[in-house]
Design a protein around this motif. Structure first.
Motif, PDB file in Angstrom:
ATOM      1  N   LEU A 189       0.809  -1.222   0.000  1.00  0.00           N
ATOM      2  CA  LEU A 189       0.000   0.000   0.000  1.00  0.00           C
ATOM      3  C   LEU A 189       0.842   1.272   0.000  1.00  0.00           C
ATOM      4  O   LEU A 189       0.313   2.358   0.265  1.00  0.00           O
ATOM      5  CB  LEU A 189      -0.930   0.009   1.216  1.00  0.00           C
ATOM      6  N   SER A 190       2.118   1.159  -0.292  1.00  0.00           N
ATOM      7  CA  SER A 190       2.986   2.341  -0.308  1.00  0.00           C
ATOM      8  C   SER A 190       2.413   3.402  -1.237  1.00  0.00           C
ATOM      9  O   SER A 190       2.049   3.128  -2.376  1.00  0.00           O
ATOM     10  CB  SER A 190       4.392   1.949  -0.779  1.00  0.00           C
ATOM     11  N   GLY A 191       2.334   4.609  -0.728  1.00  0.00           N
ATOM     12  CA  GLY A 191       1.817   5.716  -1.518  1.00  0.00           C
ATOM     13  C   GLY A 191       0.340   5.976  -1.333  1.00  0.00           C
ATOM     14  O   GLY A 191      -0.168   6.997  -1.791  1.00  0.00           O
ATOM     15  N   LYS A 192      -0.385   5.073  -0.687  1.00  0.00           N
ATOM     16  CA  LYS A 192      -1.811   5.304  -0.488  1.00  0.00           C
ATOM     17  C   LYS A 192      -2.040   6.161   0.754  1.00  0.00           C
ATOM     18  O   LYS A 192      -1.281   6.105   1.722  1.00  0.00           O
ATOM     19  CB  LYS A 192      -2.557   3.976  -0.350  1.00  0.00           C
ATOM     20  N   PHE A 193      -3.090   6.966   0.708  1.00  0.00           N
ATOM     21  CA  PHE A 193      -3.425   7.823   1.849  1.00  0.00           C
ATOM     22  C   PHE A 193      -4.933   8.022   1.875  1.00  0.00           C
ATOM     23  O   PHE A 193      -5.552   8.248   0.832  1.00  0.00           O
ATOM     24  CB  PHE A 193      -2.726   9.179   1.727  1.00  0.00           C
ATOM     25  N   PRO A 194      -5.536   7.931   3.047  1.00  0.00           N
ATOM     26  CA  PRO A 194      -4.928   7.534   4.325  1.00  0.00           C
ATOM     27  C   PRO A 194      -4.735   6.023   4.387  1.00  0.00           C
ATOM     28  O   PRO A 194      -5.397   5.273   3.680  1.00  0.00           O
ATOM     29  CB  PRO A 194      -5.964   7.997   5.346  1.00  0.00           C
ATOM     30  N   LEU A 195      -3.854   5.598   5.261  1.00  0.00           N
ATOM     31  CA  LEU A 195      -3.575   4.181   5.421  1.00  0.00           C
ATOM     32  C   LEU A 195      -4.421   3.592   6.541  1.00  0.00           C
ATOM     33  O   LEU A 195      -4.517   4.168   7.626  1.00  0.00           O
ATOM     34  CB  LEU A 195      -2.099   3.955   5.738  1.00  0.00           C
ATOM     35  N   LEU A 196      -5.037   2.435   6.263  1.00  0.00           N
ATOM     36  CA  LEU A 196      -5.776   1.710   7.287  1.00  0.00           C
ATOM     37  C   LEU A 196      -4.899   0.667   7.975  1.00  0.00           C
ATOM     38  O   LEU A 196      -5.251   0.156   9.034  1.00  0.00           O
ATOM     39  CB  LEU A 196      -7.003   1.030   6.666  1.00  0.00           C
ATOM     40  N   ARG A 197      -3.808   0.324   7.331  1.00  0.00           N
ATOM     41  CA  ARG A 197      -2.811  -0.567   7.920  1.00  0.00           C
ATOM     42  C   ARG A 197      -1.457  -0.170   7.355  1.00  0.00           C
ATOM     43  O   ARG A 197      -1.362   0.647   6.430  1.00  0.00           O
ATOM     44  CB  ARG A 197      -3.124  -2.029   7.597  1.00  0.00           C
ATOM     45  N   ASP A 198      -0.379  -0.747   7.914  1.00  0.00           N
ATOM     46  CA  ASP A 198       0.942  -0.442   7.381  1.00  0.00           C
ATOM     47  C   ASP A 198       1.058  -0.954   5.941  1.00  0.00           C
ATOM     48  O   ASP A 198       0.414  -1.937   5.569  1.00  0.00           O
ATOM     49  CB  ASP A 198       2.025  -1.061   8.263  1.00  0.00           C
ATOM     50  N   PRO A 199       1.890  -0.312   5.138  1.00  0.00           N
ATOM     51  CA  PRO A 199       1.933  -0.643   3.703  1.00  0.00           C
ATOM     52  C   PRO A 199       2.362  -2.072   3.406  1.00  0.00           C
ATOM     53  O   PRO A 199       1.792  -2.725   2.544  1.00  0.00           O
ATOM     54  CB  PRO A 199       2.955   0.351   3.137  1.00  0.00           C
ATOM     55  N   VAL A 200       3.401  -2.567   4.097  1.00  0.00           N
ATOM     56  CA  VAL A 200       3.915  -3.914   3.837  1.00  0.00           C
ATOM     57  C   VAL A 200       3.920  -4.684   5.148  1.00  0.00           C
ATOM     58  O   VAL A 200       4.624  -4.310   6.085  1.00  0.00           O
ATOM     59  CB  VAL A 200       5.340  -3.880   3.249  1.00  0.00           C
ATOM     60  N   ILE A 201       3.137  -5.753   5.212  1.00  0.00           N
ATOM     61  CA  ILE A 201       3.009  -6.483   6.478  1.00  0.00           C
ATOM     62  C   ILE A 201       3.363  -7.961   6.326  1.00  0.00           C
ATOM     63  O   ILE A 201       3.010  -8.772   7.178  1.00  0.00           O
ATOM     64  CB  ILE A 201       1.594  -6.340   7.062  1.00  0.00           C
ATOM     65  N   TYR A 202       4.038  -8.297   5.246  1.00  0.00           N
ATOM     66  CA  TYR A 202       4.518  -9.662   5.087  1.00  0.00           C
ATOM     67  C   TYR A 202       6.027  -9.630   4.903  1.00  0.00           C
ATOM     68  O   TYR A 202       6.613  -8.578   4.651  1.00  0.00           O
ATOM     69  CB  TYR A 202       3.862 -10.343   3.879  1.00  0.00           C
TER      70      TYR A 202
END
Length: 648
Positions: free
Chosen positions: A137-150
């Motif tokens: 999700l890098s670059g998305k706003f607003p974030l509902l979770r962290d961009p990279v979670i794996y």
């Protein structure tokens, strides 16, 4: 503090922050969070399982969730994976996305906790992945979770230590196949309350889910795996539609992928031709609270929004068995299976993926009208479009006409073919596409491909069907098809898949005269094509107005696009009277707008039959234009006993 293994530093998990620091075990952690991992400065990793890096607890709690410390962690647990897979790539299958060799272990890593995985000697080329939510999700706003979670990390023979600050389901990904099953040993992971078809009863699974504190679990069969939240499963137990029979749910899903995805693409496990073999990896779908794009998107895995609609689409026995709630999942898996490089042309991006919905619905006897509102609205309008002939001044264009600018309308001709001629038409398309040499063709060559292959499957020249829909194709391809198969005899484009009616009216292929530049003063225009050289057409010979003399233009309609060998002419009938026409030009067209020249000819100065055979072989077209440029006399009129087409 004991250290015994140097691991590869993998800085692949970049967080949305302005300043980062690289942890020794391979994560970018934002400054300001406590580092409880006790990593040493020389690059070695602490192997003390009691140390937990809690730096991402707050974010992991949001998503994908924490694991209660009361949940048991296994010690030296064994698990065995069959890594003997057939590596079917998307290039081999000619589809958008193919299943990859990713194997579920049945274990879940708690956030920030170190997990030990022991790989047997001689086993190489493995990667461990912790976390099933792989949307970046890098670059998305607003974030509902962290961009990279794996995270992913290479595995080597012996003991390996891995950690994901967010936790997640644990997978093994091999880059090569092994003939014999491989046994692994794992420590400090939690048992995931997965349901695996054929390995447990419904009651055993329900008890397992209720006893677990692991936030995510999998529904697994041979062909498909869904990663779903445990809390929604628990809530379902007290709802009006509890998930209490996963055996039936996943049996149905396995059938769908055996018969309606892999099977409909002509894939099987034991196919003699290697490219026709089913991929051994399972198709995967996950739910997430935020997506890189849309409400759902295809890929490996396909991702749907973590709400009740997507959840029911994966788990509801009612919705899967009636097809009323299956559209989303099949839609995204259908995107994975599209053959855009061979035949699914540019305007079919949201069309050919949905054909899989109809395949499932047809097999289970579901009502097409309940599949999607767009179907009930679009199909009748599309059939009306196909049933109305185009005016002389316009040309139907399936891809550009506003009346057809809708993915549901564009599904109609495909479903008509499936319903009238059989759903194996799609199998033929897919198998032939995997054998095709050419790739990345233009839209017209994709039109040609579908026209040729569907005609091949039906053993019928479907040119009239494609004409009715305004789907263009090349004359040389039409000539080749018409030379192999008889012309379509029924108006299939009027068939309504919703009511199972229509499509049976015969097509009358009668040559008519659509246009002459001068009205008849004697005889009639129809006499030109009545097969009788003694009946005639005579242009005006009195009160001739501008445009009513040479050059004279005649346009014949063959009744449908079909192979024509040439034309024949009888000039003025009766006695020794010579005809008036002399130099002529002949043209052909599929749409009565765009004409191409065939050639020139000189009519004889007699009333004998004259045949002009097309110099380059049969031409498949619907319209043929003859221009009579001049005559043998100064008479400003022309007379023909016959001006007609020669069929092969």
């Amino acid at each position: 503090m004991k250290t015994n293994q140097i691991i590869t530093i993998i800085c692949s998990m970049v967080l949305l922050i302005s300043t980062v620091s690289c942890k020794k075990y391979g994560y970018n952690i934002s400054d300001g969070y406590p580092d409880d991992s006790k990593n040493v400065e020389d690059g070695q990793i602490d192997t003390n399982m009691r140390i937990i890096d809690k730096s991402m607890y707050a974010k992991a709690k949001v998503f994908p969730g924490l694991v209660d410390q009361k949940e048991p962690r296994v010690v030296d647990a064994k698990f065995t994976l069959d890594l003997n897979f057939t590596d079917q790539t998307s290039q081999n299958l000619r589809i958008s996305v193919a299943p990859q060799p990713q194997y579920s272990t049945g274990f879940y890593a708690a956030p920030g906790e170190l997990v030990k995985i022991v790989v047997p000697e001689g086993i190489e080329g493995l990667t461990v992945q912790i976390g099933g939510h792989t949307d970046n999700l890098s670059g998305k706003f607003p974030l509902l979770r962290d961009p990279v979670i794996y995270m992913r990390q290479r595995l080597y023979a012996g003991a390996n230590y891995v950690r994901n600050l967010y936790g997640g389901t644990i997978y093994i990904q091999p880059n090569r196949a092994y003939e014999k099953p491989v046994e692994f040993t794992i420590t400090n992971a939690c048992v995931s309350p997965d349901f695996v078809l054929g390995e447990m009863s419904n009651d055993e699974w329900i008890a397992k889910v209720k006893a677990s504190n692991v936030p995510w679990l999998e529904f697994r069969t041979k062909r498909v795996v869904f990663l779903i939240p445990r809390d929604r499963v628990i809530k379902s137990f007290s709802s009006s539609e509890p998930i209490n029979d996963p055996t039936k749910v996943m049996t149905l899903w396995n059938d769908v992928f055996e018969k309606d995805f892999n099977g409909w693409m002509g894939l099987s496990d034991d196919a003699p031709y290697e490219k026709d073999r089913s991929p051994q990896g399972a198709w995967r779908g996950v739910l997430d609270i935020q997506l890189t794009v849309g409400y759902g998107h295809n890929g490996f895995p396909f991702v749907g929004y973590n709400d009740s609609e997507w959840f029911r689409g994966m788990t509801s026995l009612k919705e899967i068995s009636t097809s009323e709630g299956m559209w989303g999942s099949y839609h995204e898996f259908g995107h994975n299976c599209q053959q855009g490089s061979i035949w699914s042309w540019s305007t079919l991006g949201e069309t050919t993926n949905n054909l899989f919905n109809f395949k499932v619905a047809n097999r289970i006897g579901a009502n097409y009208s309940k599949l999607h509102p767009g179907v009930t609205e679009g199909f009748p309008e599309a059939i009306k479009y196909a049933s109305n002939p185009s005016a002389n001044a316009t040309v139907k264009n399936f891809d550009k006409d506003v009346a057809m600018d809708d993915p549901f309308k564009r599904m109609t001709p495909f479903v008509q073919i499936f319903e009238v001629y059989g759903y194996d038409a799609m199998v033929h398309l897919y198998k032939e596409a995997r054998r095709a040499i050419r790739t990345n063709p233009t839209d017209i060559t994709k039109h040609n491909w579908v026209y040729e292959k569907l005609s091949e499957y039906t053993k019928t020249d479907l040119a009239p069907f494609f004409d009715a829909w305004g789907i263009d194709y090349s004359p040389n391809v039409a000539a080749a098809v018409s030379a192999r198969f008889p012309l379509l005899t029924k108006q299939v484009w009027t068939y309504n898949p919703l009511t199972k009616t229509g499509g049976t009216s015969p097509i009358v292929y009668k040559t008519t005269v659509d246009y002459v530049s001068c009205p008849a003063q004697e005889g009639s225009i129809a006499n030109l094509v009545d097969g009788d050289p003694n009946s005639f057409y005579h242009s005006k010979y009195s009160n001739i107005q501008a445009g009513e003399s040479y050059p004279f233009t005649f346009i014949l309609n063959a009744g449908a696009t079909q192979a024509i060998k040439g034309m024949y002419f009888y000039n003025r009938p009766g006695g020794n009277r010579a005809g008036d026409g002399k130099n002529i030009e002949i043209y052909y067209s599929r749409d009565n707008v765009n004409y191409e020249k065939i050639g020139n000819a000189v009519l004889p100065n007699s009333n004998n039959r004259f045949e002009y055979i097309f110099p380059n072989g049969n031409i498949s077209a619907k319209y043929f234009k003859v221009i009579v440029k001049d005559g043998y006399t100064t008479n400003p009129y022309v007379v023909f006993g016959e001006l007609n087409l020669i069929k092969p």
